[in-house]
Design a protein around this motif. Structure first.
Motif, mmCIF file in Angstrom:
data_model
loop_
_atom_site.group_PDB
_atom_site.id
_atom_site.type_symbol
_atom_site.label_atom_id
_atom_site.label_comp_id
_atom_site.label_asym_id
_atom_site.label_seq_id
_atom_site.Cartn_x
_atom_site.Cartn_y
_atom_site.Cartn_z
ATOM 1 N N TYR A 272 92.750 48.607 7.881
ATOM 2 C CA TYR A 272 92.402 47.516 6.969
ATOM 3 C C TYR A 272 93.614 46.932 6.262
ATOM 4 C CZ TYR A 272 87.964 50.018 7.342
ATOM 5 O OH TYR A 272 86.858 50.653 7.812
ATOM 6 N N PHE A 273 93.454 45.681 5.849
ATOM 7 C CA PHE A 273 94.264 45.082 4.804
ATOM 8 C C PHE A 273 93.339 45.043 3.597
ATOM 9 C CE2 PHE A 273 96.610 43.395 8.426
ATOM 10 C CZ PHE A 273 97.916 43.574 8.013
ATOM 11 N N ILE A 274 93.789 45.580 2.476
ATOM 12 C CA ILE A 274 92.958 45.673 1.280
ATOM 13 C C ILE A 274 93.578 44.784 0.211
ATOM 14 C CG2 ILE A 274 91.914 47.210 -0.416
ATOM 15 C CD1 ILE A 274 92.533 49.514 1.650
ATOM 16 N N PHE A 275 92.868 43.734 -0.153
ATOM 17 C CA PHE A 275 93.328 42.786 -1.160
ATOM 18 C C PHE A 275 92.732 43.193 -2.504
ATOM 19 C CE2 PHE A 275 93.698 40.622 2.820
ATOM 20 C CZ PHE A 275 94.828 39.815 2.695
ATOM 21 N N TYR A 276 93.564 43.685 -3.404
ATOM 22 C CA TYR A 276 93.093 44.094 -4.731
ATOM 23 C C TYR A 276 93.162 42.910 -5.685
ATOM 24 C CZ TYR A 276 92.774 49.034 -3.653
ATOM 25 O OH TYR A 276 92.391 50.240 -3.128
ATOM 26 N N LEU A 277 92.011 42.563 -6.241
ATOM 27 C CA LEU A 277 91.953 41.508 -7.249
ATOM 28 C C LEU A 277 92.394 42.047 -8.600
ATOM 29 C CD1 LEU A 277 88.525 40.094 -6.105
ATOM 30 C CD2 LEU A 277 90.786 39.116 -5.660
ATOM 31 N N ASN A 278 92.049 43.296 -8.861
ATOM 32 C CA ASN A 278 92.544 44.043 -10.004
ATOM 33 C C ASN A 278 92.571 45.503 -9.579
ATOM 34 O OD1 ASN A 278 89.905 45.181 -10.497
ATOM 35 N ND2 ASN A 278 89.364 43.302 -11.583
ATOM 36 N N LEU A 279 92.799 46.415 -10.501
ATOM 37 C CA LEU A 279 92.925 47.822 -10.137
ATOM 38 C C LEU A 279 91.653 48.386 -9.517
ATOM 39 C CD1 LEU A 279 94.840 50.226 -10.165
ATOM 40 C CD2 LEU A 279 94.032 50.756 -12.458
ATOM 41 N N ASN A 280 90.491 47.844 -9.871
ATOM 42 C CA ASN A 280 89.225 48.428 -9.438
ATOM 43 C C ASN A 280 88.397 47.546 -8.507
ATOM 44 O OD1 ASN A 280 89.512 50.835 -11.022
ATOM 45 N ND2 ASN A 280 89.147 49.549 -12.800
ATOM 46 N N TYR B 86 96.300 41.460 -7.560
ATOM 47 C CA TYR B 86 96.967 42.622 -8.152
ATOM 48 C C TYR B 86 97.895 43.271 -7.117
ATOM 49 C CZ TYR B 86 97.477 47.301 -10.123
ATOM 50 O OH TYR B 86 97.981 48.485 -10.593
ATOM 51 N N ALA B 87 97.389 43.449 -5.898
ATOM 52 C CA ALA B 87 98.182 44.106 -4.857
ATOM 53 C C ALA B 87 97.554 43.866 -3.488
ATOM 54 C CB ALA B 87 98.272 45.607 -5.119
ATOM 55 N N LEU B 88 98.347 44.107 -2.465
ATOM 56 C CA LEU B 88 97.875 44.121 -1.075
ATOM 57 C C LEU B 88 98.313 45.449 -0.481
ATOM 58 C CD1 LEU B 88 96.804 42.915 1.610
ATOM 59 C CD2 LEU B 88 99.088 41.953 1.946
ATOM 60 N N MET B 89 97.335 46.199 0.035
ATOM 61 C CA MET B 89 97.648 47.479 0.670
ATOM 62 C C MET B 89 97.168 47.436 2.111
ATOM 63 S SD MET B 89 96.963 50.192 -2.328
ATOM 64 C CE MET B 89 97.704 49.931 -3.934
ATOM 65 N N GLU B 90 97.977 48.051 2.968
ATOM 66 C CA GLU B 90 97.637 48.098 4.386
ATOM 67 C C GLU B 90 97.434 49.545 4.796
ATOM 68 O OE1 GLU B 90 99.526 47.049 8.777
ATOM 69 O OE2 GLU B 90 100.735 46.751 6.979
ATOM 70 N N SER B 91 96.281 49.819 5.377
ATOM 71 C CA SER B 91 96.019 51.140 5.945
ATOM 72 C C SER B 91 95.996 51.007 7.459
ATOM 73 C CB SER B 91 94.689 51.703 5.423
ATOM 74 O OG SER B 91 93.604 51.029 6.020
ATOM 75 N N LYS B 92 95.633 52.064 8.128
ATOM 76 C CA LYS B 92 95.576 52.045 9.592
ATOM 77 C C LYS B 92 94.575 51.003 10.107
ATOM 78 C CE LYS B 92 93.260 54.989 12.067
ATOM 79 N NZ LYS B 92 92.600 56.089 12.651
#
Length: 173
Positions: A134-142, A126-132
């Motif tokens: 972590y890299f957060i791999f979203y499979l879906n919204l939740n 669904y998305a890839l988000m990067e924080s300070k």
């Protein structure tokens, strides 16, 4: 046999999960805090009208109180969700090692402790988000999977590789 471009061994501690929930609650959606501010502003405007007169002091005090209450509710919800997840984790999800193998077209995820293996193409995310941290791999919204930056040997090269794969689905938060 094709060799992976990057291999990362990462874990998720209870504290990582807690941080992720806070990131989800406050940083993933940048409109969350302004939305809470607006709702509390509207509530305080209603409270501040007394017989057709507007009381500025009551307005400001009630706005701050309602905003603090709204933020406290979100924090309380995150803490309860963290405690429930930690208490009910019978599978050993926390502190088990996930091995992620990044290929040109897919990611292979392996967890020996859970005896699980999965393979996903980049387009299935669904998305890839990067924080300070972590890299957060979203499979879906939740549903998401964390990769701690401290577990990555060369974060710069990894970021360049992964952003190229996710394109518009990548977001820095």
């Amino acid at each position: 046999m094709e060799q992976p471009k990057i291999i990362i061994n990462t874990t998720m501690s209870k504290e990582d999960y807690r941080k992720f929930l806070y990131i989800s609650a406050f940083r993933r959606n940048k409109a969350m805090i302004p939305f809470l501010g607006l709702i509390s502003l509207l509530g305080s405007a209603i409270i501040s009208f007394d017989g057709g007169n507007f009381n500025l002091t009551r307005f400001l005090v009630s706005w701050m109180a309602l905003l603090a209450l709204a933020l406290a509710v979100v924090v309380f919800k995150v803490e309860i969700k963290t405690a429930q997840r930690v208490k009910t984790d019978k599978t050993g999800t926390f502190d088990s090692v996930n091995t992620l193998k990044f290929y040109d077209d897919r990611i292979v995820i392996d967890n020996q402790a859970l005896k699980s293996t999965g393979e996903l193409e980049y387009g299935q995310f669904y998305a890839l988000m990067e924080s300070k941290d972590y890299f957060i791999f979203y499979l879906n919204l939740n549903q998401a999977s964390l990769v701690r930056k401290k577990d990555i040997d060369n974060p710069g090269a990894f970021k360049e590789f992964i952003v190229g794969k996710f394109g518009r689905k990548y977001k820095r938060i």
